[in-house]
Design a protein around this motif. Sequence first.
Motif, short mmCIF file in Angstrom:
data_model
loop_
_atom_site.label_atom_id
_atom_site.label_comp_id
_atom_site.label_asym_id
_atom_site.label_seq_id
_atom_site.Cartn_x
_atom_site.Cartn_y
_atom_site.Cartn_z
N VAL A 298 0.87 -1.07 0.16
CA VAL A 298 0.01 0.13 -0.10
C VAL A 298 1.09 1.08 0.09
CG1 VAL A 298 -1.69 1.23 1.21
CG2 VAL A 298 -1.99 -1.19 1.19
N GLY A 299 1.82 1.32 0.90
CA GLY A 299 2.80 2.50 0.81
C GLY A 299 3.61 2.53 -0.51
N ILE A 300 3.85 1.56 -1.28
CA ILE A 300 4.22 1.60 -2.44
C ILE A 300 3.23 2.26 -3.69
CG2 ILE A 300 5.21 0.35 -4.45
CD1 ILE A 300 6.71 -1.44 -2.57
N ALA A 301 2.20 1.75 -3.51
CA ALA A 301 0.84 2.39 -4.36
C ALA A 301 0.78 3.69 -4.14
CB ALA A 301 -0.25 1.48 -3.96
N ARG A 302 0.75 4.11 -2.70
CA ARG A 302 0.75 5.54 -2.39
C ARG A 302 1.96 6.47 -3.13
NH1 ARG A 302 1.42 7.13 3.53
NH2 ARG A 302 3.36 6.10 2.81
N ALA A 303 3.08 5.72 -3.10
CA ALA A 303 4.28 6.45 -3.60
C ALA A 303 4.31 6.51 -5.23
CB ALA A 303 5.31 5.62 -3.28
N VAL A 304 3.59 5.61 -5.87
CA VAL A 304 3.67 5.72 -7.36
C VAL A 304 2.11 6.41 -7.80
CG1 VAL A 304 5.23 3.82 -7.64
CG2 VAL A 304 2.51 3.21 -7.84
N VAL A 305 1.10 6.66 -7.18
CA VAL A 305 -0.04 6.91 -7.56
C VAL A 305 0.17 8.14 -8.51
CG1 VAL A 305 -0.97 8.19 -5.74
CG2 VAL A 305 -2.58 6.80 -7.12
N ASN A 306 0.99 9.05 -8.00
CA ASN A 306 1.16 10.32 -8.90
C ASN A 306 1.93 10.14 -10.24
OD1 ASN A 306 -0.04 12.87 -7.98
ND2 ASN A 306 1.74 12.95 -6.24
N LYS A 307 2.35 8.90 -10.39
CA LYS A 307 3.23 8.70 -11.71
C LYS A 307 4.92 9.37 -11.53
CE LYS A 307 0.88 6.54 -15.19
NZ LYS A 307 1.06 6.42 -16.49
N PRO A 308 5.32 9.24 -10.30
CA PRO A 308 6.52 9.95 -10.43
C PRO A 308 7.76 9.48 -11.11
CG PRO A 308 6.44 8.08 -8.59
CD PRO A 308 5.22 8.03 -9.47
N ALA A 309 8.61 10.25 -11.68
CA ALA A 309 9.73 9.97 -12.47
C ALA A 309 10.68 9.04 -11.81
CB ALA A 309 10.19 11.06 -13.10
N ILE A 310 10.81 9.33 -10.46
CA ILE A 310 11.87 8.76 -9.57
C ILE A 310 10.95 8.17 -8.37
CG2 ILE A 310 13.94 9.29 -8.28
CD1 ILE A 310 14.41 11.52 -9.84
N LEU A 311 11.28 6.86 -8.16
CA LEU A 311 10.77 6.21 -6.99
C LEU A 311 12.05 5.98 -6.08
CD1 LEU A 311 8.41 5.04 -5.85
CD2 LEU A 311 8.81 3.09 -7.13
N VAL A 312 11.94 6.55 -4.79
CA VAL A 312 12.90 6.27 -3.83
C VAL A 312 12.29 5.81 -2.48
CG1 VAL A 312 14.64 7.60 -2.08
CG2 VAL A 312 13.68 8.76 -4.31
N ALA A 313 13.13 4.65 -2.12
CA ALA A 313 12.81 3.91 -1.03
C ALA A 313 13.85 3.83 0.03
CB ALA A 313 12.48 2.45 -1.57
#
Length: 228
Positions: free
Chosen positions: A146-161
């Motif tokens: 769910v945390g990952i879904a929230r991070a990508v919902v904006n369609k970010p160019a960069i994903l940081v974890a």
Amino acid sequence: MITFDNVNKRYASGQDALVRVSLEIPSGDMVFLTGHSGAGKSTLLRLLTAIERPTKGSILVAGQNLNRLRNGQVPYYRRNLGIVFQNHQLLFDRSVYDNIALPLSVAGCNKREVGRRVRAALDKVGLLNKEKQNPIMLSGGEQQRVGIARAVVNKPAILVADEPTGNLDPKLSQEIMELFTDFNAVGVTVLVASHDLELVARMRRRVLTLQSGQLIYDGVPSREVLPS
Ligand code: ADP
Ligand code: ADP
């Protein structure tokens, strides 16, 4: 493209957390950041997400010099980033759906578009059937999804974890890493900090290693030295 040029970070305490760090991450890459606890991984990510500012040196993200970013511009800059935390930081007073919708509501998306995007994100992490649940009812692995879904919902160019698998067993950790690989495969630049060397090595991707704030390794570990 992410560029760190001779970056130093000294905290107010006098602690040097990063020392002359230079690196380049081309758009569309997937890179792991590793090193022991206290090596400077979180600090590097906090500089990238503009939570902290460098003491010296410059950081460029997609042509933007973060040193020149005014405080008021930081929220807009962050919309290009998806950020995943170790403890996922979900809100337990609302549903899975509403947790994921949060960044879109903040960005002023209309209801229909929010619904479409939230379901697309849930679909990508394999949790379409959980949207009405309270995240407290989910397993640790599901909560991190769910945390990952929230991070990508904006369609970010960069994903940081930052240590996204810190609380998960090896099998679930592997699944979470594969999820990051899926996002990378559709063009998202992915940067994952993890002290789990074995897990990182198994991914067979570029690895950056920090030790006492210095970048001591940048490369793809050879197969021979990897645990099978
Ligand atoms: P890692 O994520 O690899 O564990 P950190 O970036 O958290 O490393 O920490 C790097 C160094 O900076 C450590 O010595 C840590 O104690 C110190 N540090 C981290 N955050 C702060 C802070 N807010 N103030 C002072 N020192 C800090
Ligand atoms: P759209 O029709 O707007 O492309 P999709 O149905 O393809 O929407 O899916 C949107 C979902 O794609 C997001 O919610 C997220 O899960 C995922 N995603 C995130 N970042 C990217 C990206 N840079 N490129 C493609 N998909 C992404």
